[in-house]
Design an enzyme around this catalytic site. Structure first.
Site, PDB file in Angstrom:
ATOM      1  N   HIS A  27     -11.127  -2.249   1.305  1.00 32.79           N
ATOM      2  CA  HIS A  27     -11.155  -0.595   0.617  1.00 32.79           C
ATOM      3  C   HIS A  27     -12.001  -0.838  -0.388  1.00 32.79           C
ATOM      4  O   HIS A  27     -11.973   0.118  -1.266  1.00 32.79           O
ATOM      5  CB  HIS A  27      -9.815  -0.227   0.389  1.00 32.79           C
ATOM      6  CG  HIS A  27      -9.848   1.204   0.917  1.00 32.79           C
ATOM      7  ND1 HIS A  27      -8.653   2.069   0.671  1.00 32.79           N
ATOM      8  CD2 HIS A  27     -10.840   1.939   1.103  1.00 32.79           C
ATOM      9  CE1 HIS A  27      -8.919   3.191   1.014  1.00 32.79           C
ATOM     10  NE2 HIS A  27     -10.217   3.150   1.146  1.00 32.79           N
ATOM     11  N   LYS A  62      -5.924  -5.270   3.857  1.00 30.58           N
ATOM     12  CA  LYS A  62      -6.926  -4.234   3.361  1.00 30.58           C
ATOM     13  C   LYS A  62      -7.811  -4.232   2.416  1.00 30.58           C
ATOM     14  O   LYS A  62      -7.438  -4.471   1.161  1.00 30.58           O
ATOM     15  CB  LYS A  62      -5.892  -2.508   3.228  1.00 30.58           C
ATOM     16  CG  LYS A  62      -7.011  -1.774   3.262  1.00 30.58           C
ATOM     17  CD  LYS A  62      -6.192  -0.156   3.197  1.00 30.58           C
ATOM     18  CE  LYS A  62      -6.159  -0.045   1.667  1.00 30.58           C
ATOM     19  NZ  LYS A  62      -5.402   1.747   1.499  1.00 30.58           N
ATOM     20  N   ASP A  70      -0.400  -0.928  -4.874  1.00 27.30           N
ATOM     21  CA  ASP A  70      -1.432  -0.436  -5.335  1.00 27.30           C
ATOM     22  C   ASP A  70      -1.402   1.241  -6.232  1.00 27.30           C
ATOM     23  O   ASP A  70      -2.211   1.196  -7.009  1.00 27.30           O
ATOM     24  CB  ASP A  70      -2.623  -0.367  -4.186  1.00 27.30           C
ATOM     25  CG  ASP A  70      -2.117   0.770  -3.048  1.00 27.30           C
ATOM     26  OD1 ASP A  70      -1.185   1.091  -2.930  1.00 27.30           O
ATOM     27  OD2 ASP A  70      -3.122   1.072  -2.396  1.00 27.30           O
ATOM     28  N   ASN A  71      -0.464   1.757  -5.865  1.00 26.90           N
ATOM     29  CA  ASN A  71      -0.106   3.065  -6.275  1.00 26.90           C
ATOM     30  C   ASN A  71       1.134   3.519  -5.841  1.00 26.90           C
ATOM     31  O   ASN A  71       1.995   3.044  -5.070  1.00 26.90           O
ATOM     32  CB  ASN A  71      -1.126   4.170  -5.927  1.00 26.90           C
ATOM     33  CG  ASN A  71      -1.636   4.300  -4.615  1.00 26.90           C
ATOM     34  OD1 ASN A  71      -2.716   3.793  -4.275  1.00 26.90           O
ATOM     35  ND2 ASN A  71      -0.868   4.835  -3.968  1.00 26.90           N
ATOM     36  N   ARG A 103      -7.718  -0.778  -6.430  1.00 26.81           N
ATOM     37  CA  ARG A 103      -7.871  -2.136  -6.323  1.00 26.81           C
ATOM     38  C   ARG A 103      -9.264  -2.612  -6.854  1.00 26.81           C
ATOM     39  O   ARG A 103      -9.371  -3.566  -7.389  1.00 26.81           O
ATOM     40  CB  ARG A 103      -8.309  -2.229  -4.671  1.00 26.81           C
ATOM     41  CG  ARG A 103      -7.109  -1.964  -3.857  1.00 26.81           C
ATOM     42  CD  ARG A 103      -7.296  -1.461  -2.330  1.00 26.81           C
ATOM     43  NE  ARG A 103      -6.097  -0.936  -2.000  1.00 26.81           N
ATOM     44  CZ  ARG A 103      -5.070  -1.581  -1.258  1.00 26.81           C
ATOM     45  NH1 ARG A 103      -5.345  -3.109  -0.979  1.00 26.81           N
ATOM     46  NH2 ARG A 103      -3.990  -1.059  -0.940  1.00 26.81           N
ATOM     47  N   HIS A 132       1.276   2.392   4.124  1.00 31.63           N
ATOM     48  CA  HIS A 132       0.379   3.472   4.058  1.00 31.63           C
ATOM     49  C   HIS A 132       0.582   4.271   5.559  1.00 31.63           C
ATOM     50  O   HIS A 132       0.479   3.689   6.542  1.00 31.63           O
ATOM     51  CB  HIS A 132      -1.362   3.151   3.977  1.00 31.63           C
ATOM     52  CG  HIS A 132      -2.299   4.176   3.771  1.00 31.63           C
ATOM     53  ND1 HIS A 132      -2.548   5.076   4.650  1.00 31.63           N
ATOM     54  CD2 HIS A 132      -2.701   4.449   2.726  1.00 31.63           C
ATOM     55  CE1 HIS A 132      -3.564   5.863   4.309  1.00 31.63           C
ATOM     56  NE2 HIS A 132      -3.586   5.384   2.804  1.00 31.63           N
ATOM     57  N   ASP A 140       0.980  -1.167  -0.124  1.00 39.21           N
ATOM     58  CA  ASP A 140      -0.001   0.204   0.036  1.00 39.21           C
ATOM     59  C   ASP A 140       0.898   1.065  -0.179  1.00 39.21           C
ATOM     60  O   ASP A 140       1.620   1.375   0.846  1.00 39.21           O
ATOM     61  CB  ASP A 140      -0.754  -0.049   1.255  1.00 39.21           C
ATOM     62  CG  ASP A 140      -2.039   1.191   1.090  1.00 39.21           C
ATOM     63  OD1 ASP A 140      -2.097   1.953   0.418  1.00 39.21           O
ATOM     64  OD2 ASP A 140      -3.043   0.739   1.847  1.00 39.21           O
ATOM     65  N   ASP A 141       0.881   2.186  -1.050  1.00 39.59           N
ATOM     66  CA  ASP A 141       1.748   3.237  -1.296  1.00 39.59           C
ATOM     67  C   ASP A 141       3.205   3.171  -1.284  1.00 39.59           C
ATOM     68  O   ASP A 141       3.887   3.945  -0.830  1.00 39.59           O
ATOM     69  CB  ASP A 141       1.281   4.068  -0.128  1.00 39.59           C
ATOM     70  CG  ASP A 141      -0.023   4.762  -0.141  1.00 39.59           C
ATOM     71  OD1 ASP A 141      -0.751   4.325  -0.964  1.00 39.59           O
ATOM     72  OD2 ASP A 141      -0.410   5.610   0.738  1.00 39.59           O
ATOM     73  N   CYS A 186      -6.111   4.256  -3.557  1.00 45.07           N
ATOM     74  CA  CYS A 186      -6.243   2.894  -3.135  1.00 45.07           C
ATOM     75  C   CYS A 186      -7.579   2.275  -3.563  1.00 45.07           C
ATOM     76  O   CYS A 186      -7.499   1.249  -4.252  1.00 45.07           O
ATOM     77  CB  CYS A 186      -6.299   2.909  -1.541  1.00 45.07           C
ATOM     78  SG  CYS A 186      -5.079   3.713  -0.724  1.00 45.07           S
ATOM     79  N   SER A 246      -8.589   2.212   4.993  1.00 41.52           N
ATOM     80  CA  SER A 246      -7.116   2.717   5.326  1.00 41.52           C
ATOM     81  C   SER A 246      -6.910   2.866   6.623  1.00 41.52           C
ATOM     82  O   SER A 246      -7.910   3.124   7.580  1.00 41.52           O
ATOM     83  CB  SER A 246      -6.725   3.962   4.413  1.00 41.52           C
ATOM     84  OG  SER A 246      -6.643   3.613   2.997  1.00 41.52           O
ATOM     85  N   LYS A 288       1.717   9.296  -5.183  1.00 40.98           N
ATOM     86  CA  LYS A 288       0.380   8.951  -4.999  1.00 40.98           C
ATOM     87  C   LYS A 288      -0.600  10.250  -5.381  1.00 40.98           C
ATOM     88  O   LYS A 288      -0.094  11.533  -5.132  1.00 40.98           O
ATOM     89  CB  LYS A 288       0.061   8.641  -3.633  1.00 40.98           C
ATOM     90  CG  LYS A 288      -1.388   8.188  -3.292  1.00 40.98           C
ATOM     91  CD  LYS A 288      -1.448   7.569  -1.803  1.00 40.98           C
ATOM     92  CE  LYS A 288      -2.766   7.667  -1.452  1.00 40.98           C
ATOM     93  NZ  LYS A 288      -3.040   6.778  -0.171  1.00 40.98           N
TER      94      LYS A 288
END
Length: 493
Positions: A135, A133, A273-274, A84, A221, A36-37, A80, A157, A294
């Site tokens: 989301h 996660k 994810d990004n 996803r 994240h 995540d991130d 996010c 998140s 991001k």
């Protein structure tokens, strides 16, 4: 006479014996690990040559040496929920009615009518588990309603709770098992450990049948946490401690596959994810050599590190520069499992020939389109990337430190409550800038610095025409356009 036909008889018998064993070959297990991130260059195997590090992501580096590193891999949006929704359905986020990031107040999510990767696998008899996660919606839109037998983790998140860096009086953060809240405000330093343990248990429990393991880690994240075992271990601060813990956990999952005799028939997929949450500075990742991170349509936001390993099928030690998308997972895995695709339109393509390095295989995408919310910001085609005039976020001042965003001292309480892009900027230490029509040659200018639109009018015209087709399909709120191909999001019952 018999001697004349003996070779033919032997060959036919060999074919007869071999055919059942080939037909009986089990479908591959799928292990999808999503950070995540994480920044493009956070795994050391994606860093710039000669760049000094205080740490090494030894397990991800090993995974890359045993599989293929994909250096031109895109997510559909640099945030996010949108990202996803895309890689689990094979669709642009806008097609399934989801943009941005859901939070604790959201009443929408992924529509139950959409077919997820988990549901494709489940239809083939797979066990399915998700640990981390989700989301993509709460309650009736949770993971167990979208094809997962098991879920353990967060509905959104980890900053949607008391540890939000800028907003006070947030509600408790729920930890969910299945559909039940089993704890509130859990110890976030244990997240990576807990999700890893659940993943390992799932593999051991399902080793006798095919399985799809989805491990969407919460870290890195913000707010970031490392367990006591990893605090201070990296020598580069808390963020790199967090990376080391993630890397070690991934190594444990891979070791479990080997111990259980599953390594050879398991497709392992890793990406983020990004891009990184750059405003948080010392608590954010590294997107070099790409611009921004991001929440932006620049390469640092939507190009992420990606590694795939499947021994004997995906070449080891290879680097692939073909333009691929996270949306491609659904049609590719459907092909592997011999499962029909959903009857509705999807946007991903079958990239199995590229993954397995078949002769002449190349990216099936003429172009990829990058949205921010409902705004079409850019289109990528080959080495070219055309940005249409749009606002974008950039770090307001000096990057933040110790878990606070840039410009934290100057944030006003009323500015934090603003909506839209101004609200995002206010809450997370960004400022809003405007980009004119800009064309970049990514092969020569990966940092998107030199605008060459005037020198290449034919490229601008071609990419603009492609964008018009997409606007008709999925819309573009920058032009007040709505698309005919947008499907509704789900609503929480």
């Amino acid at each position: 006479m018999l001697s004349r036909f003996l070779p033919t008889i032997v060959a036919c018998l060999a074919t007869f014996v071999a055919a059942p064993s080939m037909a009986a070959e089990p479908p591959p297990n799928i292990v999808l690990i999503v950070a995540d991130d994480m920044g493009y260059a956070d795994p050391t195997c994606f860093g710039l040559a000669g760049e000094e590090r205080t740490y090494q992501t030894a397990q991800l580096d090993k995974l890359a040496s045993e599989g293929t590193r994909f250096t031109n891999f895109y997510v559909s949006q640099a945030v996010c929920t949108a990202s996803r929704s895309s890689f689990l359905t094979g669709c642009y986020a806008n097609r399934v009615g989801l943009q941005g990031a859901l939070n604790h107040t959201s009443k929408n999510g992924l529509n139950p009518s959409e077919t997820t990767l988990a549901e494709l696998c489940k239809a083939r008899g797979y066990a399915t588990g998700c640990y981390g996660k989700w989301h993509l919606g709460m309650g009736s839109l949770g993971a167990v309603h979208h094809g997962f037998d098991e879920f353990f983790g967060l509905p959104y998140s980890n900053d949607n709770g008391p540890f939000h860096p800028t907003i006070k009086n947030m509600p408790p953060l729920p930890l969910i098992e299945g559909e039940r809240v089993i704890a509130t405000d859990p110890d976030q330093s244990q997240f990576t450990r807990q999700f890893t343990d659940r993943a390992i248990g799932f593999i051991k429990k399902n080793k006798e049948k095919p399985f799809f393991l989805y491990l969407p880690h919460v870290m890195p994240h913000v707010p970031i946490f490392a367990s006591d075992r990893f605090k201070g271990k990296s020598g580069g601060g808390l963020y790199t401690d967090v990376l080391l813990e993630l890397d070690a956990g991934i190594g444990e999952v891979l070791a479990t596959l080997k111990e259980q005799g599953l390594e050879e028939n398991t497709l392992v997929i890793f990406f983020s994810d990004n891009g990184p949450f750059l405003s948080y500075g010392s608590h954010a990742g590294n997107a070099r050599p790409y611009r921004e991170g991001k929440l932006t349509a620049f390469e640092g936001g939507v190009r992420t590190p990606c590694i795939l390993r499947w021994p004997g099928k995906i070449p080891a030690g290879r680097v692939c520069e073909d333009m691929l998308s996270a949306m491609d997972l659904v049609p590719t895995i459907a092909t592997l499992l011999d499962q029909p695709l959903p009857s509705v339109k999807i946007d991903g393509k079958n990239i199995l020939p590229v993954l397995t390095n078949q002769p002449g295989a190349k990216s099936p995408h003429e172009a990829l389109f990058i949205y921010s919310g409902t705004e079409l910001h850019a289109v990528v085609s080959g080495p070219w990337k055309l940005h249409f005039p749009h606002p974008y976020l950039t770090v307001a001042a000096e990057p933040g430190r110790n878990g606070k965003p840039s410009n934290w001292a100057n944030l006003k309480p009323d500015s934090i409550t603003k909506s839209g892009v101004e609200g995002i900027a206010s809450r997370h230490g960004y400022r809003v800038e405007k980009l004119p029509l800009s064309l970049y040659n990514l092969s020569e200018d990966p940092g998107e610095v030199k605008n060459v639109a005037e020198q290449n009018p034919e490229v601008v015209a071609r990419l603009s025409a492609l964008a018009e087709t997409m606007r008709a399909d999925l819309g573009d709120s920058l032009q007040g356009r709505t698309g005919t191909g947008v499907r509704p999001a789900g609503k929480v019952e």
